[in-house]
Design a protein around this motif. Structure first.
Motif, PDB file in Angstrom:
ATOM      1  N   ARG A 103      -1.958   3.370  -8.088  1.00  0.00           N
ATOM      2  CA  ARG A 103      -3.128   3.508  -8.953  1.00  0.00           C
ATOM      3  C   ARG A 103      -2.738   4.165 -10.283  1.00  0.00           C
ATOM      4  N   ALA A 104      -1.886   5.214 -10.180  1.00  0.00           N
ATOM      5  CA  ALA A 104      -1.446   5.873 -11.408  1.00  0.00           C
ATOM      6  C   ALA A 104      -0.608   4.920 -12.262  1.00  0.00           C
TER       7      ALA A 104
ATOM      8  N   ALA B 280      -2.868   2.924 -14.188  1.00  0.00           N
ATOM      9  CA  ALA B 280      -3.779   3.594 -15.110  1.00  0.00           C
ATOM     10  C   ALA B 280      -3.514   3.217 -16.565  1.00  0.00           C
TER      11      ALA B 280
ATOM     12  N   GLY C  11      -2.233   6.080   0.219  1.00  0.00           N
ATOM     13  CA  GLY C  11      -3.099   7.082  -0.383  1.00  0.00           C
ATOM     14  C   GLY C  11      -2.402   8.017  -1.336  1.00  0.00           C
ATOM     15  N   LEU C  12      -1.152   7.789  -1.654  1.00  0.00           N
ATOM     16  CA  LEU C  12      -0.454   8.657  -2.600  1.00  0.00           C
ATOM     17  C   LEU C  12      -1.002   8.511  -4.024  1.00  0.00           C
ATOM     18  N   GLY C  13      -1.521   7.398  -4.350  1.00  0.00           N
ATOM     19  CA  GLY C  13      -2.069   7.171  -5.693  1.00  0.00           C
ATOM     20  C   GLY C  13      -1.031   6.755  -6.713  1.00  0.00           C
ATOM     21  N   TYR C  14       0.191   6.467  -6.231  1.00  0.00           N
ATOM     22  CA  TYR C  14       1.230   6.081  -7.194  1.00  0.00           C
ATOM     23  C   TYR C  14       0.909   4.737  -7.832  1.00  0.00           C
TER      24      TYR C  14
ATOM     25  N   ASN D  82      -4.752  -0.087 -17.041  1.00  0.00           N
ATOM     26  CA  ASN D  82      -6.226  -0.089 -17.010  1.00  0.00           C
ATOM     27  C   ASN D  82      -6.799   0.443 -18.313  1.00  0.00           C
TER      28      ASN D  82
ATOM     29  N   ASP E 135       0.858  -1.189   0.000  1.00  0.00           N
ATOM     30  CA  ASP E 135       0.000   0.000   0.000  1.00  0.00           C
ATOM     31  C   ASP E 135       0.890   1.234   0.000  1.00  0.00           C
ATOM     32  N   ASP E 136       0.503   2.227  -0.870  1.00  0.00           N
ATOM     33  CA  ASP E 136       1.272   3.473  -0.924  1.00  0.00           C
ATOM     34  C   ASP E 136       0.730   4.540   0.005  1.00  0.00           C
TER      35      ASP E 136
END
Length: 388
Positions: A165-166, A169, A160-163, A172, A157-158
């Motif tokens: 997820r990015a 992307a 909540g930084l969104g790294y 995705n 888990d990062d």
């Protein structure tokens, strides 16, 4: 039994108080029992069963990104004597410390390994991370007499930084694009399948209509044939009657022809044959009468020739008068020669008689088609000559 102790299957029995040797301060017994002298010996049991240790540690990657990594370790005391001795010396008094100490050791190695990797490597190569952590902690775990059966990285888990997820992307988007393309292909395939189904349905309806039309045409043809069956039968029956009448007329004509032949032609032919026979008989009678009239003249002629026969033979003998003839057979040879002279004379007579007879009665013979041989055979004058 008094003084005999047996450890459980997942335990090691440690007997202290005796001479365990320089390498081990106690005796290790596994899988079987042993006698323990009370008061002089002390018995303790070390668990060999599997234990679990969870680690949730904040780490910083090679890129400086803070990650929280959660892992689960499954470990136990080794089965060999050295591992049991090492674990007994460290955890025998408080065996609950083994999961805690194991977690701390792995947390340190986990931070060290993650610090040398990028987020992409950690995400995509979790098995590599677990293998490097196991290899880094293997020596320390062996010193404590512990072995690791499994290490599983459960969560990254990062915070909540969104790294992460990015980072996901593009993948995705690519996945969504592929999903859209797949959906479009599926829709196109569905449309093509629907169109194909409609074409097949239309083809089936056309084939059905053609088949029905063919059946209708066959039915109409059969009905027309059935309708014509009656007139055709009547026509065939009338034709058979006409054929029978024609055959009867032909038979009657043949019969009438045979009657005419028997009643008219045959009697006429018989009458004609009768007339021809009578005509030939009359002609033969006339011829015989003419030959009989001529025979009287030939008798006188034959008598004159007979009178000259000796003179003919004499002239033939005169031819031998001056000849020298030798007879080989004596009297028999002479007889044969005389007979030959006589026969020669007779032959000359017959020749003369025939020449004379053929020149004389030519105008007196009857004018019919019978051959001369028959007349000569029936001539009584010739018969007389033959007798002479």
């Amino acid at each position: 039994m008094f003084g005999y102790r047996v450890p459980q299957a997942d335990q090691a029995m440690l007997i202290s108080g005796g001479r365990g040797g320089a390498a081990a301060p106690f005796k290790v017994v596994t899988g079987h029992g042993a006698f323990v002298v009370p008061v002089f010996r002390k018995v303790q049991f070390l668990s060999l069963s599997l234990f679990e240790s969870e680690v949730e540690e904040p780490c910083v990657t090679k890129q400086g990104i803070a990650l929280t990594v959660r892992a689960v370790i499954a470990a136990k005391v080794g089965n060999d004597t050295e591992s049991i001795v090492n674990a007994g010396q460290r955890f025998l008094s408080d065996q609950r410390q083994m999961p805690t100490l194991t977690g701390r050791i792995f947390a340190g190695h986990l931070r060290s390994i993650i610090g040398s990797m990028t987020v992409e490597e950690i995400i995509t190569e979790r098995q590599k991370l677990a293998t490097e952590v196991l290899d880094g902690s293997k020596g320390e775990m062996a010193k404590m007499g512990l072995i690791v059966d499994a290490l599983q990285i459960q969560n990254i888990d990062d915070g909540g930084l969104g790294y992460i997820r990015a980072m996901a992307a593009p993948h995705n988007a690519r996945i969504q694009q592929q999903a859209q393309i797949a959906q479009a292909n599926a829709d196109q395939a569905a449309a093509e399948a629907q169109q194909q189904s409609l074409r097949q349905q239309a083809q089936y309806e056309r084939d059905t209509a053609i088949t029905q039309a063919g059946f209708a045409a066959e039915t109409q043809a059969a009905q027309a044939k059935a309708a014509q069956a009656g007139p055709l039968s009547d026509a065939q029956a009338q034709q058979e009657v006409i054929n029978a009448k024609t055959e009867l007329a032909q038979r009657q004509a043949s019969l009438r022809e045979e009657q005419l032949v028997a009643e008219v032609i045959k009697p006429a032919e018989a009458d004609a044959e009768k007339l021809r026979i009578m005509a030939r008989a009359e002609a033969e009678r006339t011829r015989i009468q003419a030959e009989a009239a001529a025979s009287s003249n030939r008798v006188a002629l034959d008598q004159a020739l007979i009178n000259q026969l000796p003179l003919i033979v004499e002239k033939a003998a005169q031819g031998l008068a001056g000849a020298k003839v030798t007879m080989l057979n004596g009297s028999d040879g002479l007889s044969d020669m005389i007979s030959g002279l006589a026969a020669q004379g007779v032959a000359i007579f017959d020749t003369l008689r025939g020449e004379v007879g053929s020149d004389k009665p030519a105008q007196d013979l009857p004018s019919h088609s019978e051959p001369k041989g028959i007349a000569a055979k029936d001539d009584p004058a010739q018969g007389g000559d033959n007798q002479r």
